[in-house]
Enzyme design. Structure first.
Site, PDB file in Angstrom:
ATOM      1  CG  PHE A  13     107.281  10.725 -91.781  1.00 31.59           C
ATOM      2  CD1 PHE A  13     107.857  11.542 -92.005  1.00 31.59           C
ATOM      3  CD2 PHE A  13     106.814  11.105 -90.761  1.00 31.59           C
ATOM      4  CE1 PHE A  13     107.843  12.751 -91.830  1.00 31.59           C
ATOM      5  CE2 PHE A  13     106.890  11.818 -89.780  1.00 31.59           C
ATOM      6  CZ  PHE A  13     107.359  13.124 -90.422  1.00 31.59           C
ATOM      7  CB  SER A  36     106.572   0.604-103.399  1.00 29.00           C
ATOM      8  OG  SER A  36     105.626  -0.194-103.369  1.00 29.00           O
ATOM      9  CG  ASP A  51     109.438  -8.933 -94.050  1.00 27.72           C
ATOM     10  OD1 ASP A  51     109.689  -8.104 -92.696  1.00 27.72           O
ATOM     11  OD2 ASP A  51     108.653  -9.914 -94.153  1.00 27.72           O
ATOM     12  CB  ALA A  74     111.763  -0.828 -90.753  1.00 31.63           C
ATOM     13  CB  ALA A  75     109.015   0.345 -86.426  1.00 30.19           C
ATOM     14  CE1 TYR A 144     105.731   1.189 -82.328  1.00 31.33           C
ATOM     15  CE2 TYR A 144     104.882   2.798 -81.360  1.00 31.33           C
ATOM     16  CZ  TYR A 144     105.975   2.328 -82.209  1.00 31.33           C
ATOM     17  OH  TYR A 144     106.416   3.628 -82.365  1.00 31.33           O
ATOM     18  CG  ASP A 270      93.624   6.424 -78.543  1.00 28.72           C
ATOM     19  OD1 ASP A 270      94.661   6.241 -79.532  1.00 28.72           O
ATOM     20  OD2 ASP A 270      93.396   7.763 -79.164  1.00 28.72           O
TER      21      ASP A 270
HETATM   22  N1  LIG Z   1     106.136   8.743 -86.741  1.00 27.04           N
HETATM   23  C1  LIG Z   1     105.747   9.445 -84.989  1.00 27.04           C
HETATM   24  O1  LIG Z   1     105.513   9.662 -84.258  1.00 27.04           O
HETATM   25  C2  LIG Z   1     106.767   8.171 -84.469  1.00 27.04           C
HETATM   26  C3  LIG Z   1     107.393   7.856 -83.157  1.00 27.04           C
HETATM   27  C4  LIG Z   1     107.960   7.534 -82.380  1.00 27.04           C
HETATM   28  C5  LIG Z   1     108.935   6.866 -83.267  1.00 27.04           C
HETATM   29  N2  LIG Z   1     108.706   6.759 -84.409  1.00 27.04           N
HETATM   30  C6  LIG Z   1     109.689   5.368 -85.431  1.00 27.04           C
HETATM   31  O2  LIG Z   1     110.158   5.908 -85.769  1.00 27.04           O
HETATM   32  C7  LIG Z   1     110.773   5.299 -87.372  1.00 27.04           C
HETATM   33  C8  LIG Z   1     109.884   6.071 -88.212  1.00 27.04           C
HETATM   34  O3  LIG Z   1     108.538   5.668 -88.084  1.00 27.04           O
HETATM   35  P1  LIG Z   1     107.415   6.644 -89.171  1.00 27.04           P
HETATM   36  O4  LIG Z   1     106.760   7.246 -89.013  1.00 27.04           O
HETATM   37  O5  LIG Z   1     108.696   6.626 -90.169  1.00 27.04           O
HETATM   38  O6  LIG Z   1     107.134   5.297 -89.464  1.00 27.04           O
HETATM   39  P2  LIG Z   1     106.621   4.733 -91.237  1.00 27.04           P
HETATM   40  O7  LIG Z   1     105.144   3.675 -91.092  1.00 27.04           O
HETATM   41  O8  LIG Z   1     106.220   5.584 -92.158  1.00 27.04           O
HETATM   42  O9  LIG Z   1     107.968   4.065 -92.044  1.00 27.04           O
HETATM   43  C9  LIG Z   1     108.053   2.596 -90.816  1.00 27.04           C
HETATM   44  C10 LIG Z   1     108.203   1.682 -92.485  1.00 27.04           C
HETATM   45  O10 LIG Z   1     108.703   0.578 -92.224  1.00 27.04           O
HETATM   46  C11 LIG Z   1     108.452  -0.384 -93.260  1.00 27.04           C
HETATM   47  N3  LIG Z   1     108.460  -1.909 -92.593  1.00 27.04           N
HETATM   48  C12 LIG Z   1     107.660  -1.867 -91.727  1.00 27.04           C
HETATM   49  N4  LIG Z   1     106.969  -3.551 -92.062  1.00 27.04           N
HETATM   50  C13 LIG Z   1     108.626  -4.012 -91.803  1.00 27.04           C
HETATM   51  C14 LIG Z   1     109.120  -5.059 -92.874  1.00 27.04           C
HETATM   52  N5  LIG Z   1     108.633  -6.156 -92.123  1.00 27.04           N
HETATM   53  N6  LIG Z   1     110.882  -4.707 -93.055  1.00 27.04           N
HETATM   54  C15 LIG Z   1     110.444  -3.987 -94.297  1.00 27.04           C
HETATM   55  N7  LIG Z   1     110.693  -2.838 -93.779  1.00 27.04           N
HETATM   56  C16 LIG Z   1     109.502  -2.331 -92.980  1.00 27.04           C
HETATM   57  C17 LIG Z   1     107.185   0.523 -93.756  1.00 27.04           C
HETATM   58  O11 LIG Z   1     106.745  -0.116 -94.898  1.00 27.04           O
HETATM   59  C18 LIG Z   1     107.410   2.353 -93.546  1.00 27.04           C
HETATM   60  O12 LIG Z   1     108.080   2.567 -94.675  1.00 27.04           O
HETATM   61  C19 LIG Z   1     109.705   3.737 -86.357  1.00 27.04           C
HETATM   62  O13 LIG Z   1     110.013   3.036 -85.866  1.00 27.04           O
HETATM   63  C20 LIG Z   1     108.158   4.000 -85.266  1.00 27.04           C
HETATM   64  O14 LIG Z   1     108.420   3.231 -84.364  1.00 27.04           O
HETATM   65  C21 LIG Z   1     107.744   7.307 -85.362  1.00 27.04           C
END
Ligand SMILES: NC(=O)c1ccc[n+]([C@@H]2O[C@H](COP(=O)([O-])OP(=O)(O)OC[C@H]3O[C@@H](n4cnc5c(N)ncnc54)[C@H](O)[C@@H]3O)[C@@H](O)[C@H]2O)c1
Length: 316
Positions: A13, A36, A51, A74-75, A144, A270
């Site tokens: 996202f 993908s 990865d 990524a996470a 996390y 939560d």
């Molecule tokens: N969405 C939120 O509300 C929020 C809030 C605070 C922090 N974050 C952080 O923001 C970042 C993005 O979050 P998001 O909402 O876009 O999440 P998301 O899940 O849409 O995107 C994370 C991406 O990381 C990829 N990923 C996971 N494991 C991987 C690996 N081992 N190797 C390579 N790629 C890998 C996933 O395939 C995914 O496309 C993350 O670090 C998340 O922790 C998100």
């Protein structure tokens, strides 16, 4: 020459939005994700399926592209998944972040921009300590949150031992167009799509849980400002608490949803109440949120409505 950027998490996202914005600024971008490739970016974008835990191959890629900037997005981003499978979470969110930073430093990268978490870092704080500041007590309730906290500390080691600069963003709950409505988290995306489809929706708990919601375009602005401003650690948030009941009511009003909302037990783990003070980001990076909750939700609903009407809606 076009500046080079590595963006991890490119199928996700937040990174998808960052890449689209960077392409408008002439960057040469390599996206990396275990999932993908999207295959729908315009501009100078190469997507690599990898990865982030594969240290050797990630290092080879970094040496090849020598990015000036590394947007590490990524996470393993799911709190419940971090409790079910702590090892994957720690390896992905802490260890791979540390190794990526050392490798980027060795390849001559100027700066890493790391997306940590604000919402999952502090645990349940006394009401008088909300909105939480960057200096507020760190006491995560999930693996996390602990992995992100550990990653922040590891990155501090890298900045002391190498020339790499690191900017760390601690977002609250990010929402907006393009968020996955099939994930466990992301209540606005989940509820929006369900209400647009006139499907039953379930509220977990009494609706009084409170969160701080920050819109994706504002988050993207923050990430780009953090790439150029002083390296620091800042909350990316509104400082405003929005109850889960209000989330459901706002989306129901804007979508014309009439069904009763189903109520279920609150999910263990939560957090009850969190908001994050955003004034440091204003001071350090000249960032502040621009989008009100109502406007952001309306923009999100518009996007999901178009998606639902398109021939290839977000998969269910
Ligand atoms: N969405 C939120 O509300 C929020 C809030 C605070 C922090 N974050 C952080 O923001 C970042 C993005 O979050 P998001 O909402 O876009 O999440 P998301 O899940 O849409 O995107 C994370 C991406 O990381 C990829 N990923 C996971 N494991 C991987 C690996 N081992 N190797 C390579 N790629 C890998 C996933 O395939 C995914 O496309 C993350 O670090 C998340 O922790 C998100």
């Amino acid at each position: 020459m076009a500046p080079r950027a590595l963006v991890t998490g490119s199928s996700g996202f937040v990174a998808g939005h960052i890449i689209r914005r960077l392409t408008t600024q002439g960057y040469e971008i390599t996206g990396l994700d275990i999932a993908s490739p999207r295959g729908d970016f315009n501009g100078n974008v190469r997507e690599v399926t990898l990865d982030i835990r594969d240290r050797e191959r990630v290092n080879t890629l970094i040496k090849e592209i020598r990015p000036e900037l590394v947007f590490h997005i990524a996470a393993q981003a799911s709190v419940p998944a971090s409790m079910r499978d702590p090892r994957t979470d720690v390896e992905t969110n802490a260890l791979a972040t540390l190794e990526l930073a050392f490798n980027a430093a060795a390849a001559g990268s100027r700066r890493m921009i790391f997306i940590s978490t604000g919402g999952a870092l502090h645990g349940e704080l006394p009401p008088q300590e909300l909105p939480a500041k960057e200096a507020s007590h760190v006491s995560p309730m999930s693996v996390y949150g602990a992995s992100k906290a550990a990653a922040e500390i590891y990155l501090g080691v890298v900045t002391q031992q190498t020339d790499l600069e690191v900017s760390i963003l601690r977002p609250s709950n990010i929402y907006g167009p393009g968020q996955n409505p099939n994930a466990e988290a992301g209540v606005i995306a989940i509820v929006t799509r369900a209400m647009l489809r006139d499907e039953p929706v379930t509220l977990f708990g009494d609706g009084n849980q409170r969160r701080d919601y920050v819109y994706i375009d504002d988050t993207v602005d923050a990430i780009l400002l953090a790439a150029e401003g002083p390296p620091d650690i800042c909350n990316i948030s509104t400082g405003i608490e929005v109850s889960t009941a209000r989330v459901f009511e706002t989306i129901a009003d804007l979508t014309g949803y009439k069904r009763p909302i189903l109520i279920a037990e609150a999910r263990p783990g939560d957090i009850q109440r969190i908001s994050l003070e955003p004034t440091k980001a204003k001071r350090v990076w000249n960032w502040q949120p621009q989008t009100s909750f109502e406007d952001g939700v309306a923009l999100t609903i518009d996007w999901f409505r178009k998606e639902e009407a398109s021939e290839t809606p977000v998969k269910s």
